[in-house]
Write a protein that holds these residues in place. Structure first.
Motif, PDB file in Angstrom:
ATOM      1  N   ALA A 188       0.816  -1.217   0.000  1.00 42.48           N
ATOM      2  CA  ALA A 188       0.000   0.000   0.000  1.00 42.48           C
ATOM      3  C   ALA A 188       0.854   1.274   0.000  1.00 42.48           C
ATOM      4  CB  ALA A 188      -0.977  -0.005   1.172  1.00 42.48           C
ATOM      5  N   SER A 204     -14.472 -11.557  -3.114  1.00 46.16           N
ATOM      6  CA  SER A 204     -14.673 -10.223  -2.555  1.00 46.16           C
ATOM      7  C   SER A 204     -13.343  -9.581  -2.190  1.00 46.16           C
ATOM      8  CB  SER A 204     -15.580 -10.299  -1.324  1.00 46.16           C
ATOM      9  OG  SER A 204     -14.901 -10.911  -0.259  1.00 46.16           O
ATOM     10  N   ARG A 205     -12.401 -10.365  -1.719  1.00 49.00           N
ATOM     11  CA  ARG A 205     -11.105  -9.793  -1.372  1.00 49.00           C
ATOM     12  C   ARG A 205     -10.210  -9.679  -2.601  1.00 49.00           C
ATOM     13  NH1 ARG A 205      -9.680  -9.155   4.210  1.00 49.00           N
ATOM     14  NH2 ARG A 205      -7.805  -8.321   3.300  1.00 49.00           N
ATOM     15  N   GLN A 230       1.095   4.069  -3.029  1.00 49.45           N
ATOM     16  CA  GLN A 230       0.916   5.506  -2.783  1.00 49.45           C
ATOM     17  C   GLN A 230       2.073   6.289  -3.374  1.00 49.45           C
ATOM     18  OE1 GLN A 230       1.413   6.993   1.118  1.00 49.45           O
ATOM     19  NE2 GLN A 230       0.845   9.031   0.450  1.00 49.45           N
ATOM     20  N   ASP A 231       3.288   5.779  -3.162  1.00 46.88           N
ATOM     21  CA  ASP A 231       4.463   6.471  -3.671  1.00 46.88           C
ATOM     22  C   ASP A 231       4.479   6.452  -5.197  1.00 46.88           C
ATOM     23  OD1 ASP A 231       6.589   8.009  -3.143  1.00 46.88           O
ATOM     24  OD2 ASP A 231       7.872   6.447  -2.316  1.00 46.88           O
ATOM     25  N   PRO A 281      -4.639  -7.843  -6.308  1.00 44.40           N
ATOM     26  CA  PRO A 281      -5.567  -7.412  -5.242  1.00 44.40           C
ATOM     27  C   PRO A 281      -5.008  -6.280  -4.388  1.00 44.40           C
ATOM     28  CG  PRO A 281      -4.994  -9.760  -5.039  1.00 44.40           C
ATOM     29  CD  PRO A 281      -4.499  -9.301  -6.344  1.00 44.40           C
ATOM     30  N   VAL A 313       1.851   6.632  -7.122  1.00 47.02           N
ATOM     31  CA  VAL A 313       0.928   7.677  -7.572  1.00 47.02           C
ATOM     32  C   VAL A 313       1.492   9.062  -7.257  1.00 47.02           C
ATOM     33  CG1 VAL A 313      -1.376   8.609  -7.229  1.00 47.02           C
ATOM     34  CG2 VAL A 313      -1.043   6.153  -7.403  1.00 47.02           C
ATOM     35  N   ALA A 314       2.224   9.170  -6.125  1.00 46.59           N
ATOM     36  CA  ALA A 314       2.824  10.452  -5.768  1.00 46.59           C
ATOM     37  C   ALA A 314       4.003  10.797  -6.670  1.00 46.59           C
ATOM     38  CB  ALA A 314       3.273  10.431  -4.308  1.00 46.59           C
ATOM     39  N   GLY A 370       6.972   9.219  -6.791  1.00 49.43           N
ATOM     40  CA  GLY A 370       8.288   8.951  -6.226  1.00 49.43           C
ATOM     41  C   GLY A 370       9.002   7.789  -6.888  1.00 49.43           C
ATOM     42  N   ASP A 374      -8.744   0.742  -9.630  1.00 50.57           N
ATOM     43  CA  ASP A 374     -10.152   1.135  -9.735  1.00 50.57           C
ATOM     44  C   ASP A 374     -10.290   2.652  -9.747  1.00 50.57           C
ATOM     45  OD1 ASP A 374     -10.789  -1.465  -9.733  1.00 50.57           O
ATOM     46  OD2 ASP A 374     -11.563  -1.560  -7.681  1.00 50.57           O
ATOM     47  N   ALA A 375      -9.421   3.331  -8.986  1.00 51.97           N
ATOM     48  CA  ALA A 375      -9.508   4.783  -8.901  1.00 51.97           C
ATOM     49  C   ALA A 375      -8.936   5.455 -10.139  1.00 51.97           C
ATOM     50  CB  ALA A 375      -8.775   5.273  -7.652  1.00 51.97           C
ATOM     51  N   ARG A 414      -5.459  -3.081  -6.364  1.00 56.45           N
ATOM     52  CA  ARG A 414      -6.792  -2.959  -6.921  1.00 56.45           C
ATOM     53  C   ARG A 414      -7.451  -1.590  -6.704  1.00 56.45           C
ATOM     54  NH1 ARG A 414     -11.011  -7.101  -4.553  1.00 56.45           N
ATOM     55  NH2 ARG A 414     -12.847  -6.702  -5.836  1.00 56.45           N
ATOM     56  N   ALA A 415      -7.364  -1.064  -5.475  1.00 54.10           N
ATOM     57  CA  ALA A 415      -8.066   0.193  -5.200  1.00 54.10           C
ATOM     58  C   ALA A 415      -7.526   1.304  -6.083  1.00 54.10           C
ATOM     59  CB  ALA A 415      -7.922   0.555  -3.722  1.00 54.10           C
ATOM     60  N   MET A 416      -6.211   1.374  -6.263  1.00 53.91           N
ATOM     61  CA  MET A 416      -5.609   2.408  -7.104  1.00 53.91           C
ATOM     62  C   MET A 416      -5.946   2.181  -8.577  1.00 53.91           C
ATOM     63  SD  MET A 416      -3.973   4.825  -5.641  1.00 53.91           S
ATOM     64  CE  MET A 416      -3.042   5.323  -4.205  1.00 53.91           C
ATOM     65  N   ARG A 472      -5.850   5.681 -10.910  1.00 59.28           N
ATOM     66  CA  ARG A 472      -4.586   6.347 -10.612  1.00 59.28           C
ATOM     67  C   ARG A 472      -3.392   5.522 -11.074  1.00 59.28           C
ATOM     68  NH1 ARG A 472      -4.597  11.272  -7.911  1.00 59.28           N
ATOM     69  NH2 ARG A 472      -6.731  11.720  -7.343  1.00 59.28           N
TER      70      ARG A 472
END
Lengths: 505, 333, 171
Positions: free
Chosen positions: B198, B297-298, B202-203, B217, B205-206, B208, B224-225, B220-222, B227
Motif C-alpha cells: 500500500a 470479494s477480497r 501511494q508512492d 488485489p 501515484v505520488a 516517487g 479502480d480509482a 486494486r483500489a488504485m 490512478r
C-alpha cells in the motif's frame, strides 16, 4: 438528498443499531484494560463481522475503534497507565489532575473533546474527502521524513524534565526501534541471534512495561499514599461546556491538526496527540501550568486524536491505503463486504457512504452517555485499596502483552521495559519520550533511506519539493528556537548578575 | 446479531464439546473416538486483521462445519513470520494443530533467518495463489508492457525505481526474476524498500517511483480509482477476476512467472489417515460457495492443490526464490 | 515525575553515572553499527541510522554527565509533592522490593505453560497482594477471583488461548 435518506434507512435497522451498541460497550471495556490497544479491539472483531450485514460490519469497526481510543485514556488518567500510545502524550497531565482530586473532570474532558474531535473529523470526511485525499497523495517519503522529525521533537516540548534527558530518552527509543529486520535494508540488526527479536520491538509491550509495570514497581517501593481527595461533581459534562468556551482556539487547532495528520497514511492518532499536546503548550498563555493538572493540553490533544481517527478513513476509502493499523483492518472488512474502496464508493454507492458518516456521528454521540457510565464505574478504582489493584494490573500486563501475538516473549519484553522505565523515571528521564522514539523510529529511518535511494543520494529534494520545504522550515525553526531562547535568557540573566556583582563592596 | 453474545455462544458450544471430550476420555477401554474428537487450533504466523489472517479465519470457520469441531485461530506473530512458522512445525503432530503456511517459508531460510524449510511440514492443501502484476502510475509514459520493457532496457542502470515490499521481500524478488528473464542485471531497476504494497502504491501515484510489482488485489483500489495501470501479470494465464491484464508471456514473450501462495500445513509425522481427513475437508472448504465468495470479494486468487501438490509448489518456489535471492546477493545460506 | 524520595536512594544515581551509561551505550551502538553488512543495491546501508543515534547518545550522555541543561530541570520542582508524602516512611528494603514485579513476570513466562494460567496468576496475585501489606482475608479471595475473572474475559470473550496447565475450569 435521496442518498442521504437512504443512508439513514440503512443505519436505522435493528441489526445495525444493536451492532453499534454492543461494539460500543465492547470497545469501551477492551480499551480501558491496560495492555490492550484499540487495534487489538478492532482485530478481534473481524471474525464477528463475517456474520454481519455490510453496514453492520463496518459499524462495529468504526464504533469499537472510536470507543477504545477514548477509553484508553481511562487507565492513563486513573493509574498513570496509558491504554494506547496515543494517550501516552498527555497521561502525566491527566494523572496530575487525578492527584488533585479531579479524576472525573479529567476523564470528562477526554470524553467530551474526543466526541467533538470525532464529529469534526467526520464533517471533514464528509465535506472534503477528495481534497484531503489529494493532500495525502502528495506526501512522499521526503515529506514524511520532516514530519517524523517534527514528531520526535515533540518529546522535548512535552517533557517537564531537562531537554537533554528528554532527547536522550528519545534516542534510546530510536535505538530500540533499530532492532529487528524491519529496516530498509531488510537485514537482521541487533538481534543477538534471537528469533523473537527479528520482528523488532513493538510499541505496545514497551508502553505497557514503562508505564504499567513500573507503576506496580513504584507501588511496592513506596509507602501507601493517603487516599486521594475526592470531590463529587454534580455533572461531568457541565464543566466541559465551560472548558469549551474557555479554550475554543486550542479545541479548533486540535481538530484541524488531527484531521491533517490523520489523513496522512502512516501518521495516525499517536502522532496527532503528541503534536497537538506540544502545540498546545507552545502556544498557551500559561505554559508553566502544563504537567501540573491543567486541562488545556487535554482539550487540544483529546480532540486531535479522535479527529485523526475519522480522517484516517479518507485514504482508506478513496484509495485503499490504510492510514493506521485500524483502517488497515477496516479495509479488509470493506472488501469482504463488497464495499470496495475507490472513488466509485463515493458516487455509485453514495448511500452507503452517507450511512458510514451517520455511523461515525452516531458512534461519537453515544460515546458521551456510555462514557459517563464508564467513568463513574472506573472511578471506583481510586477508592479500592492499592493491594487489590496492583496484582490485577500486573496480571493484565502479562496477559495483554501475550495476547498481542500469543507469544510469551512479549511478557519478557514487558518485564524488561518495566525495569528500564522504573530506573529511568527515578533518574529524571521521561519515559513517554522513549515510547515516542520507539513509535516513530522506523518511520524516520524508512523515509530518510528511501528518499536518498529515490533521489540518487541527493539531499536537495528534501528542501526543493514545496510541501517538503515548508516542513523543513518549520522543523528547523522549532529545533533552533529553544536554543535561541536559552541563549537569550542566559545573556539577560548574566547582565543583572554582573551589575549586582559590580555593586558589591 | 449481537457480536458479544455470539462470541460467548460459540464459546459455550466449544466448551460443551470440550466437556463431551473429557467425558469420553474418562472412560478407558472404549474404542478410539473418531478423529477429530476435540477442538483444533490453526496457527497464523501473521498478525490479526491482515490478508493471511482473514484467509485463515474463513478457512477455519468453514473447516469447523466440515469437521464438526471448533477450529480456533491463533495468531503467533513475531520474528517476521519465523516464530509462527516454527510454532506450526514444532507443534504436536496429533492432527489437532495445523497452520497456514505462507510463501515466506521459501525465503526465510535463504536469508539465514531460520533453519526451517518447507520440508519441515506435512502439506495438506494449497488454498490461494496470487501472481504479481506490473503496475505503473496512470501518468506514466509507458502505456503497455512492451514500452516499459524497452524503457527499462534503454535507461541507465539504477535510473528507474520500483517498490512494494522491503529489501529482499517477495515483490523485490519478483522484479529481480523478471529482470533476469529479460537478460538484465538484477539491480538494473533500483529497489526502494517500503513497508508493504500500500505505501508502495501511494508512492507510485505520488510520483516517487516508477514501478510497483505487487499482487493485483493489493493494487486494486488504485487501479479502480484510475490512478495506476497494471500492464501485465507474471502468471501462466490471465486472472479470471482481472481478464483485461495480459500475461508476460503473451504480451512480451518473456516466460517468467511467480506468485505468493497460502496453504494449510501440519507438523511432520502427521498420521496419514488424519492427513487424508484434513485434506478432504479442505478440498470441500475450497469448493464451497462461501469460500469462493470470500476470495472473490477480497480479490484473492483461487488455486487448489492437495497435500502432494502443495508440497511440489513449495519445493518449486523454494528453488526459484533461492535462485533470485542468490542473484540479487540477498542469500546468506 | 519527581524522582527524589526520602529514604529511597538506592536507584537514584547521579547524573554523572547515568550520563556515562548513555555514553557507553552510544559507543556500543556505534560499534554495532560498524559491524553491519553492506546491502547490495543500497548505498545507505543498515549502519547509518544506528550510527547517528549512537553518536547522539554519546553527545547527550556527555552533556548529562557534565550537568549541562540542568537549568531546564528547574520547573520540575513546580510539581507539588504528593499530599502527605513526608509522613509515611517507606518500608525497609522497599527499593529492592520494586524488582519483584519484573521477576514475577519472568516467573509467569517460565511457568505458565506447565502450571497453567490459573495457578500462576493466583500465585502472582497472592505475592503482590501480601507484599503490599494486605491481610490474608483480602489476599486469598482476590487470588482466587482475579485469575478466574481475567481468564473469563480473555479466554471466553477475546478468545486468547491461555494455557490450561494443571487446572482446567469446568466450563
Amino acid at each position: 438528498m435521496t442518498d442521504l435518506l437512504e443512508g439513514f434507512r440503512l443505519v436505522l435497522q435493528g441489526d445495525v443499531l444493536i451492532a453499534i451498541l454492543a461494539s460500543a460497550v465492547y470497545g469501551l471495556v477492551v480499551g480501558s484494560l491496560p495492555g490492550l490497544s484499540a487495534t487489538m479491539a478492532t482485530a478481534l472483531l473481524v471474525p464477528v463481522t463475517f456474520y454481519l450485514s455490510p453496514i453492520a460490519a463496518v459499524a462495529t469497526i468504526i464504533t469499537a475503534s472510536a470507543m477504545a481510543i477514548f477509553s484508553g485514556d481511562i487507565p492513563g488518567c486513573l493509574l498513570r497507565i496509558p491504554g494506547t500510545p496515543a494517550s501516552a502524550a498527555y497521561t502525566d497531565e491527566a494523572y496530575a489532575m487525578t492527584r488533585k482530586g479531579q479524576a472525573e473532570m479529567a476523564l470528562g474532558t477526554g470524553l467530551w473533546f474526543s466526541a467533538v474531535g470525532g464529529i469534526a473529523g467526520t464533517l471533514a470526511l464528509l465535506v472534503m474527502a477528495p481534497a484531503l485525499a489529494e493532500v495525502a497523495l502528495n506526501f512522499s517519503s521526503f515529506e514524511y521524513f520532516w514530519l517524523a522529525v517534527l514528531g520526535l521533537m515533540c518529546a522535548t516540548l512535552v517533557a517537564r524534565s531537562s531537554p537533554v534527558k528528554a532527547i536522550a530518552s528519545m534516542l534510546l527509543g530510536l535505538l530500540f526501534s533499530c532492532i529487528g529486520m524491519e529496516n530498509p535494508a531488510g537485514t537482521p540488526r541487533f538481534t543477538f541471534g534471537m528469533t523473537d527479536l527479528l520482528g523488532g520491538i513493538e510499541p505496545l509491550p514497551a508502553l505497557v512495561g514503562v508505564f504499567a509495570v513500573s507503576q506496580v514497581m513504584r507501588a511496592l517501593a513506596e509507602a501507601e499514599p493517603p487516599p486521594l481527595p475526592r470531590r463529587r461533581f454534580g455533572s461531568i459534562m457541565a464543566g466541559q461546556w465551560a472548558l469549551t468556551k474557555k479554550y475554543p482556539k486550542p479545541m479548533m487547532r486540535g481538530n484541524i491538526v488531527g484531521i491533517i495528520i490523520g489523513v496522512l497514511p502512516g501518521a495516525g492518532a499517536d502522532m496527532a496527540a503528541w503534536v497537538s499536546y506540544a502545540m498546545s503548550k507552545r502556544f498557551s498563555k500559561e505554559p508553566e501550568k502544563f504537567g501540573t493538572g491543567h486541562p488545556e493540553g487535554l482539550v487540544e490533544s483529546g480532540a486531535s486524536n479522535n479527529a485523526s481517527l475519522a480522517s484516517g478513513w479518507v485514504p482508506a476509502l478513496l484509495f485503499g491505503i490504510p492510514g493506521d493499523t485500524i483502517t488497515a483492518i477496516a479495509i479488509g472488512v470493506l472488501y469482504m463486504k463488497g464495499l470496495n474502496p475507490g472513488p466509485t464508493l463515493f458516487t455509485e454507492r453514495a448511500s452507503s457512504m452517507y450511512a458510514l458518516y451517520i455511523i461515525f456521528i452516531l458512534a461519537n454521540l453515544i460515546m458521551i452517555p456510555l462514557g459517563i457510565v464508564m467513568i463513574r464505574i472506573a472511578a471506583t478504582v481510586l477508592r479500592a485499596p492499592r493491594a487489590s489493584i496492583m496484582p490485577v494490573i500486573l496480571l493484565l500486563c502479562a496477559v495483554g502483552a501475550f495476547a498481542t501475538g500469543n507469544n510469551l516473549f512479549a511478557v519478557m519484553l514487558v518485564a524488561f521495559f518495566g525495569t528500564l522505565g522504573y530506573v529511568m523515571e527515578r533518574n529524571g528521564y521521561p519515559v513517554a519520550a522513549l515510547v515516542l522514539g520507539i513509535v516513530m523510529g522506523s518511520m524516520v529511518e524508512q523515509s530518510f533511506v528511501t528518499s536518498l535511494i529515490k533521489s540518487d543520494n541527493s539531499l536537495l529534494p528534501f528542501f526543493e519539493r514545496p510541501i517538503s520545504a515548508v516542513l523543513a522550515v518549520v522543523t528547523l525553526g522549532a529545533l533552533l528556537w529553544p536554543v535561541a531562547a536559552w541563549l537569550m535568557r542566559r545573556l539577560r540573566a548574566r547582565r543583572p548578575a554582573a551589575i549586582a556583582a559590580a555593586h558589591r563592596p | 446479531m449481537d457480536p458479544i453474545s455470539r462470541l460467548s455462544r460459540r464459546g459455550i458450544l466449544g466448551a460443551a464439546a470440550g466437556l463431551a471430550t473429557a467425558g469420553t476420555l474418562a472412560r478407558p477401554g472404549l474404542a478410539q473416538p473418531r478423529y477429530p474428537s476435540r477442538p483444533l487450533q490453526m496457527i497464523v504466523p501473521w498478525g490479526a486483521g491482515g490478508g493471511t489472517d482473514a484467509t485463515a479465519r474463513i478457512i477455519a470457520a468453514l473447516l469447523e462445519k466440515e469437521l464438526g469441531q471448533p477450529v480456533n485461530v491463533v495468531n503467533r506473530t513475531g520474528g517476521s513470520g519465523v516464530v509462527g512458522h516454527s510454532a506450526i512445525a514444532m507443534a504436536n503432530p496429533d492432527g489437532y494443530s495445523i497452520g497456514i503456511i505462507t510463501v515466506e517459508i521459501a525465503m526465510m531460510h535463504w536469508q539465514g533467518l531460520t533453519e526451517l524449510t518447507y520440508a519441515n511440514y506435512t502439506p495438506l492443501g494449497l488454498m490461494n495463489r496470487d501472481a504479481p502484476g506490473v503496475q505503473v502510475s496512470a501518468s506514466s509514459p509507458y502505456k503497455d508492457i512492451k514500452a516499459l520493457a524497452e524503457g527499462i532496457k534503454n535507461s541507465p542502470p539504477g535510473k528507474l525505481k520500483a517498490s512494494g515490499t522491503g529489501q529482499g521481500g517477495i515483490w523485490h524478488l519478483a522484479l529481480v526474476g523478471w529482470l533476469q528473464a529479460m537478460g538484465l542485471k538484477p539491480d538494473h531497476v533500483r529497489w526502494v524498500p517500503s513497508n508493504g504494497a500500500a505505501p508502495g502504491m501511494q508512492d507510485l501515484v505520488a510520483g516517487g517511483i516508477d514501478i510497483v510489482p505487487c499482487s493485483i488485489p493489493e493494487a486494486r483500489a488504485m487501479l479502480d480509482a484510475g490512478r495506476a495501470r497494471s500492464l501485465a501479470i507474471m502468471a501462466p494465464q490471465r486472472d479470471p477476476q482481472f481478464p483485461d491484464i495480459p500475461t508476460l508471456k503473451e504480451s512480451l514473450g518473456v516466460d517468467y512467472q511467480t506468485a505468493v501462495w497460502r496453504g494449510i500445513g501440519a507438523p511432520l509425522k502427521l498420521p496419514a489417515e488424519q492427513a487424508a481427513t484434513l485434506t478432504a475437508a479442505l478440498q470441500r472448504v475450497y469448493k464451497s460457495n462461501e469460500y469462493s465468495e470470500f476470495m472473490k470479494s477480497r480479490g484473492f486468487g483461487m488455486d487448489w492443490a492437495d497435500g502432494a501438490g502443495f508440497g511440489k509448489v513449495m519445493a518449486e518456489t523454494d528453488a526459484s526464490m533461492g535462485e533470485a535471492m542468490r542473484a540479487a546477493g540477498l542469500a546468506k545460506a | 515525575m519527581p524522582a527524589a524520595r526520602e529514604g529511597n536512594r538506592a536507584l537514584q544515581l547521579s547524573d554523572r553515572i547515568t550520563g556515562l551509561c548513555l555514553v557507553a551505550l552510544g559507543g556500543a551502538a556505534v560499534y554495532g553499527a560498524t559491524q553491519q553488512p553492506g546491502v547490495p543495491g543500497q548505498d545507505v546501508g543498515p549502519s547509518v541510522f544506528p550510527m547517528v543515534i549512537g553518536l547522539g547518545l554519546i553527545g547527550c550522555g556527555a552533556l548529562v554527565a557534565l550537568r549541562v541543561g540542568r537549568s531546564f530541570e528547574a520547573p520540575d520542582e513546580v510539581v507539588p509533592p504528593e499530599p502527605g508524602e513526608a509522613m509515611a516512611a517507606p518500608p525497609r528494603f522497599a527499593e529492592w522490593r520494586a524488582f519483584l514485579p519484573p521477576l514475577l513476570l519472568v516467573f509467569y513466562m517460565l511457568a505458565v505453560d506447565t502450571l497453567g494460567f490459573l495457578l500462576v496468576a493466583a500465585a502472582i496475585t497472592l505475592v503482590v497482594c501480601l507484599t503490599l501489606g494486605a491481610r490474608l482475608r483480602l489476599a486469598l479471595p482476590l487470588a482466587v477471583l482475579a485469575p478466574i475473572g481475567i481468564h473469563a474475559v480473555f479466554v471466553r470473550l477475546l478468545r486468547v488461548p491461555l494455557p490450561d496447565g494443571l487446572l482446567t475450569l469446568p466450563w
